[in-house]
Write an enzyme that holds these catalytic residues in place. Structure first.
Site, PDB file in Angstrom:
ATOM      1  N   LYS A  22       0.842  -1.204   0.000  1.00 39.52           N
ATOM      2  CA  LYS A  22       0.000   0.000   0.000  1.00 39.52           C
ATOM      3  C   LYS A  22       0.880   1.259   0.000  1.00 39.52           C
ATOM      4  O   LYS A  22       0.693   2.167  -0.792  1.00 39.52           O
ATOM      5  CB  LYS A  22      -0.883   0.012   1.234  1.00 39.52           C
ATOM      6  CG  LYS A  22      -1.555   1.352   1.534  1.00 39.52           C
ATOM      7  CD  LYS A  22      -2.422   1.330   2.771  1.00 39.52           C
ATOM      8  CE  LYS A  22      -1.679   1.585   4.029  1.00 39.52           C
ATOM      9  NZ  LYS A  22      -1.429   2.985   4.381  1.00 39.52           N
ATOM     10  N   ASN A  23       1.883   1.280   0.868  1.00 36.77           N
ATOM     11  CA  ASN A  23       2.657   2.510   1.062  1.00 36.77           C
ATOM     12  C   ASN A  23       3.687   2.757  -0.034  1.00 36.77           C
ATOM     13  O   ASN A  23       4.319   3.816  -0.046  1.00 36.77           O
ATOM     14  CB  ASN A  23       3.311   2.512   2.444  1.00 36.77           C
ATOM     15  CG  ASN A  23       2.263   2.701   3.542  1.00 36.77           C
ATOM     16  OD1 ASN A  23       1.099   3.018   3.250  1.00 36.77           O
ATOM     17  ND2 ASN A  23       2.649   2.475   4.776  1.00 36.77           N
ATOM     18  N   ARG A  92      -5.050  10.651   4.445  1.00 39.25           N
ATOM     19  CA  ARG A  92      -4.086  11.740   4.660  1.00 39.25           C
ATOM     20  C   ARG A  92      -2.934  11.688   3.658  1.00 39.25           C
ATOM     21  O   ARG A  92      -2.320  12.710   3.359  1.00 39.25           O
ATOM     22  CB  ARG A  92      -3.592  11.734   6.087  1.00 39.25           C
ATOM     23  CG  ARG A  92      -2.948  10.421   6.522  1.00 39.25           C
ATOM     24  CD  ARG A  92      -2.336  10.567   7.888  1.00 39.25           C
ATOM     25  NE  ARG A  92      -1.362  11.627   7.859  1.00 39.25           N
ATOM     26  CZ  ARG A  92      -1.594  12.861   8.294  1.00 39.25           C
ATOM     27  NH1 ARG A  92      -2.766  13.188   8.783  1.00 39.25           N
ATOM     28  NH2 ARG A  92      -0.666  13.781   8.235  1.00 39.25           N
ATOM     29  N   CYS A 116      -4.909  12.390  13.002  1.00 42.08           N
ATOM     30  CA  CYS A 116      -5.566  11.079  12.887  1.00 42.08           C
ATOM     31  C   CYS A 116      -5.401  10.388  14.240  1.00 42.08           C
ATOM     32  O   CYS A 116      -4.802  10.929  15.165  1.00 42.08           O
ATOM     33  CB  CYS A 116      -4.975  10.267  11.745  1.00 42.08           C
ATOM     34  SG  CYS A 116      -3.530   9.331  12.161  1.00 42.08           S
ATOM     35  N   ARG A 121       0.328  14.350  13.321  1.00 41.26           N
ATOM     36  CA  ARG A 121       0.840  14.132  11.963  1.00 41.26           C
ATOM     37  C   ARG A 121       0.828  15.421  11.122  1.00 41.26           C
ATOM     38  O   ARG A 121       0.192  15.514  10.087  1.00 41.26           O
ATOM     39  CB  ARG A 121       0.074  13.013  11.289  1.00 41.26           C
ATOM     40  CG  ARG A 121       0.205  11.711  12.072  1.00 41.26           C
ATOM     41  CD  ARG A 121      -0.464  10.560  11.439  1.00 41.26           C
ATOM     42  NE  ARG A 121       0.285  10.077  10.273  1.00 41.26           N
ATOM     43  CZ  ARG A 121      -0.137   9.056   9.531  1.00 41.26           C
ATOM     44  NH1 ARG A 121      -1.277   8.463   9.811  1.00 41.26           N
ATOM     45  NH2 ARG A 121       0.560   8.656   8.494  1.00 41.26           N
ATOM     46  N   ASP A 304       4.836   0.464  12.085  1.00 40.01           N
ATOM     47  CA  ASP A 304       3.623  -0.181  11.567  1.00 40.01           C
ATOM     48  C   ASP A 304       3.513  -1.643  11.978  1.00 40.01           C
ATOM     49  O   ASP A 304       2.510  -2.286  11.704  1.00 40.01           O
ATOM     50  CB  ASP A 304       3.573  -0.081  10.038  1.00 40.01           C
ATOM     51  CG  ASP A 304       3.374   1.342   9.583  1.00 40.01           C
ATOM     52  OD1 ASP A 304       3.558   1.611   8.376  1.00 40.01           O
ATOM     53  OD2 ASP A 304       3.065   2.207  10.417  1.00 40.01           O
ATOM     54  N   ILE A 326       7.962   6.980  17.044  1.00 42.54           N
ATOM     55  CA  ILE A 326       7.574   7.702  15.827  1.00 42.54           C
ATOM     56  C   ILE A 326       6.312   8.528  16.028  1.00 42.54           C
ATOM     57  O   ILE A 326       6.262   9.715  15.710  1.00 42.54           O
ATOM     58  CB  ILE A 326       7.355   6.714  14.649  1.00 42.54           C
ATOM     59  CG1 ILE A 326       8.575   5.813  14.452  1.00 42.54           C
ATOM     60  CG2 ILE A 326       7.019   7.487  13.368  1.00 42.54           C
ATOM     61  CD1 ILE A 326       9.832   6.515  13.973  1.00 42.54           C
ATOM     62  N   ARG A 396      -8.546  -0.619   4.661  1.00 37.28           N
ATOM     63  CA  ARG A 396      -7.725   0.417   4.042  1.00 37.28           C
ATOM     64  C   ARG A 396      -6.368  -0.145   3.643  1.00 37.28           C
ATOM     65  O   ARG A 396      -5.750   0.341   2.703  1.00 37.28           O
ATOM     66  CB  ARG A 396      -7.501   1.570   5.030  1.00 37.28           C
ATOM     67  CG  ARG A 396      -8.773   2.303   5.395  1.00 37.28           C
ATOM     68  CD  ARG A 396      -8.465   3.574   6.132  1.00 37.28           C
ATOM     69  NE  ARG A 396      -7.476   4.364   5.392  1.00 37.28           N
ATOM     70  CZ  ARG A 396      -6.969   5.504   5.860  1.00 37.28           C
ATOM     71  NH1 ARG A 396      -7.339   5.960   7.034  1.00 37.28           N
ATOM     72  NH2 ARG A 396      -6.095   6.179   5.153  1.00 37.28           N
TER      73      ARG A 396
HETATM   74  C1  EPZ Z   1       4.205   6.986   6.490  1.00 39.94           C
HETATM   75  O1  EPZ Z   1       3.400   7.981   7.070  1.00 39.94           O
HETATM   76  C2  EPZ Z   1       3.322   5.753   6.350  1.00 39.94           C
HETATM   77  N1  EPZ Z   1       2.198   6.065   5.463  1.00 39.94           N
HETATM   78  C3  EPZ Z   1       2.814   5.326   7.717  1.00 39.94           C
HETATM   79  O2  EPZ Z   1       2.059   4.132   7.547  1.00 39.94           O
HETATM   80  C4  EPZ Z   1       4.022   5.026   8.599  1.00 39.94           C
HETATM   81  O3  EPZ Z   1       3.574   4.675   9.900  1.00 39.94           O
HETATM   82  C5  EPZ Z   1       4.926   6.259   8.675  1.00 39.94           C
HETATM   83  O4  EPZ Z   1       5.314   6.668   7.348  1.00 39.94           O
HETATM   84  C6  EPZ Z   1       6.191   6.008   9.471  1.00 39.94           C
HETATM   85  O5  EPZ Z   1       6.898   4.940   8.908  1.00 39.94           O
HETATM   86  C7  EPZ Z   1       2.403   6.092   4.121  1.00 39.94           C
HETATM   87  O6  EPZ Z   1       3.501   5.866   3.635  1.00 39.94           O
HETATM   88  C8  EPZ Z   1       1.211   6.405   3.272  1.00 39.94           C
HETATM   89  P1  EPZ Z   1       6.125  10.369   8.604  1.00 39.94           P
HETATM   90  P2  EPZ Z   1       3.920   9.513   7.102  1.00 39.94           P
HETATM   91  O7  EPZ Z   1       5.977  11.639   7.848  1.00 39.94           O
HETATM   92  O8  EPZ Z   1       4.784   9.774   5.939  1.00 39.94           O
HETATM   93  C9  EPZ Z   1       6.336  13.641  12.017  1.00 39.94           C
HETATM   94  C10 EPZ Z   1       0.221   2.709   7.824  1.00 39.94           C
HETATM   95  O9  EPZ Z   1      -0.251   2.140   8.809  1.00 39.94           O
HETATM   96  N2  EPZ Z   1       6.199  14.633  10.940  1.00 39.94           N
HETATM   97  O10 EPZ Z   1       7.280   9.477   8.311  1.00 39.94           O
HETATM   98  O11 EPZ Z   1       2.734  10.380   7.306  1.00 39.94           O
HETATM   99  C11 EPZ Z   1       5.091  12.783  12.175  1.00 39.94           C
HETATM  100  O12 EPZ Z   1       4.132  13.434  12.989  1.00 39.94           O
HETATM  101  C12 EPZ Z   1       0.675   4.148   7.924  1.00 39.94           C
HETATM  102  O13 EPZ Z   1       0.378   2.179   6.699  1.00 39.94           O
HETATM  103  C13 EPZ Z   1       6.225  15.990  11.277  1.00 39.94           C
HETATM  104  O14 EPZ Z   1       6.337  16.361  12.440  1.00 39.94           O
HETATM  105  O15 EPZ Z   1       4.795   9.518   8.424  1.00 39.94           O
HETATM  106  C14 EPZ Z   1       5.642  11.528  12.802  1.00 39.94           C
HETATM  107  O16 EPZ Z   1       5.768  11.738  14.193  1.00 39.94           O
HETATM  108  C15 EPZ Z   1       0.413   4.724   9.302  1.00 39.94           C
HETATM  109  N3  EPZ Z   1       6.115  16.908  10.284  1.00 39.94           N
HETATM  110  C16 EPZ Z   1       7.035  11.395  12.186  1.00 39.94           C
HETATM  111  O17 EPZ Z   1       7.344  12.695  11.658  1.00 39.94           O
HETATM  112  C17 EPZ Z   1       5.983  16.543   8.963  1.00 39.94           C
HETATM  113  O18 EPZ Z   1       5.906  17.430   8.092  1.00 39.94           O
HETATM  114  C18 EPZ Z   1       7.123  10.396  11.029  1.00 39.94           C
HETATM  115  O19 EPZ Z   1       6.055  10.698  10.158  1.00 39.94           O
HETATM  116  C19 EPZ Z   1       5.960  15.164   8.645  1.00 39.94           C
HETATM  117  C20 EPZ Z   1       6.084  14.229   9.653  1.00 39.94           C
END
Ligand code: EPZ
Length: 417
Positions: A22-23, A92, A116, A121, A304, A326, A396
């Site tokens: 998916k990702n 998102r 969420c 996020r 995850d 995370i 999803r």
């Molecule tokens: C991706 O989400 C994945 N989703 C998530 O999978 C996964 O848990 C996550 O990466 C971490 O590996 C997809 O790829 C579609 P991040 P993403 O930006 O990109 C903070 C699932 O279950 N952050 O790596 O949204 C954020 O709050 C989903 O398949 C900021 O502060 O995650 C988090 O604490 C859930 N500012 C950390 O960074 C930003 O601008 C990592 O988030 C961006 C992120």
């Protein structure tokens, strides 16, 4: 709303074919916006989030056709640079259209995704990096309004490792003038998969999979025909199921090297794991050993997989500590596992799990995608019949999960609402 009923106590055995990731599929489908022709994607998982992505891209004017696990997208005539709230709120990851729309249409109006269940996020790092590339960014009425006559390569440092942030900027920078450096970039296999697809389109991206990615902008990107990499989180979920049920499951069509951290931890927990090419065989131990885990960006232990591994530890023989580094609120499943008899205490971002001899079935509520999977896993080993409600979360991110579990010998049935 559908629910899934699980009768616990069955040993799982047999083969399971892992679906496309998916990702990886989400950013790769969105990257079609960067081209003016027909792209073909195979091994696409049949998921709600994929359907949402197709609707979103059609909203921008792309011509999308989806059949079974194949999707074609022709973004030759984009007509709309706005991603509306009612689409973005459903998924998102829609924020991934921001970079490509600015690069292709020189403007974008994308609803802020909002928070969420697992955390706030924010997307501040996406926006800061796009501004570094020269985009004018404004936040108005819950939307990101961005424009740029031309994006200019820049030296960008991500304060936090962000997967979709890295992906968004990689896509924007692919058509920028000059060279962009992404420092402290995400190293996930899904980032590498996107970079590979962009390079097949004609981009010049080097270093994907390391923490410094160099993107040299090009004039044009051409449509491609590609296959989506296997889903390492779906694979991990079935590996935990084998370890939980003293089972013997062989996973087909997976990428074992994407699962090093989990394989290491499952072996410490007593599972016997044999890797051969694209297959992984997992045999569960008679006695599950307690193992500490701390989630980290790839190649660390994946967040995850945190909820799923916690189920295994809840019936292990001892005390384990799982730290979630995370997301700030990714222990929602703990309350439901406690209702099933798990002995879990939360202290800050750490969960202390004292293994119990067995879980007891109960009606439980899914709260997010991976928590749903963990409740199904808990039902597999609980005494009695577990009822997992709100399984739309599961749909999803997992393709026909209950059917795959049934084929492995589990008593798992979906009750349509
Ligand atoms: C991706 O989400 C994945 N989703 C998530 O999978 C996964 O848990 C996550 O990466 C971490 O590996 C997809 O790829 C579609 P991040 P993403 O930006 O990109 C903070 C699932 O279950 N952050 O790596 O949204 C954020 O709050 C989903 O398949 C900021 O502060 O995650 C988090 O604490 C859930 N500012 C950390 O960074 C930003 O601008 C990592 O988030 C961006 C992120």
């Amino acid at each position: 709303m559908d629910k899934i009923i699980v009768d616990g106590g069955r040993r799982l055995a047999g083969n399971v074919v892992i679906s496309g990731a998916k990702n990886a599929a989400l950013p790769i489908l969105v990257s079609s916006l960067l081209t003016d022709g027909k792209n073909t994607y195979t091994n696409v998982p049949n998921l709600k989030d994929i359907q949402s992505t197709c609707v979103l891209l059609q909203n921008h004017g792309a011509r999308v056709e989806a059949a079974e696990n194949c999707v074609t997208i022709d973004a030759g005539n984009l007509s709309n640079s706005e991603a509306p709230y009612d689409l973005v709120r459903k998924m998102r990851a829609s924020i991934l259209v921001l970079g490509p729309l600015i690069a292709r249409l020189k403007k974008a109006r994308v609803s802020l995704p909002g928070g969420c269940a697992i955390g706030a996020r924010p997307i501040n790092l996406h926006l800061k990096a796009l501004a570094s590339l020269g985009a004018k960014i404004e936040l108005k009425h819950g939307y990101v309004e961005a424009e740029a006559d031309r994006l200019i390569g820049a030296d960008i440092y991500f304060d936090i490792v962000t997967v979709t942030g890295t992906e968004n900027i990689m896509m924007a920078a692919a058509l920028a003038d000059g060279v962009t450096l992404l420092r402290n970039a995400a190293r996930e296999p899904e980032v590498v998969a996107l970079a590979d697809v962009l390079n097949q389109m004609g981009a010049d991206i080097r270093g994907a999979g390391t923490s410094v990615i160099t993107i040299t902008g090009v004039e044009k990107l051409c449509p491609v025909s590609v296959s989506i990499i296997p889903d390492r989180i779906e694979a991990g979920t079935f590996m935990v199921a084998a370890a939980l049920t003293r089972g013997d499951i062989t996973l087909e069509n997976c990428e074992p090297e994407h699962l090093d951290a989990l394989i290491h931890k499952l072996r410490l927990a007593g599972a016997r794991i044999q890797v051969s090419g694209k297959t992984i065989r997992v045999e569960g131990p008679e006695l599950i050993s307690s193992v500490d885990v701390k989630t980290h960006p790839y190649p660390g232990f994946p967040t995850d997989m945190q909820a799923q591994f916690m189920v295994l530890m809840s019936v292990a023989s001892g005390l384990s500590i799982i730290s979630e580094t995370i997301f700030e609120n990714r222990f929602i499943h703990v309350g439901e596992l406690r209702r099933m008899g798990a002995d879990i205490t939360i202290s800050g971002n750490a969960a202390v799990i004292r293994g119990v001899p067995y879980l007891s079935a109960a009606p439980v509520m899914a709260s997010d995608l991976r928590a749903s999977a963990s409740l199904i896993l808990a039902g597999l080993v609980a005494q009695g019949q577990t009822e997992v409600n709100r399984v739309y979360h599961l749909d999803r991110g997992y393709e026909a999960m209950e059917k795959k579990f049934e084929k492995l010998g589990a008593a798992v049935t979906r009750v349509k609402s």
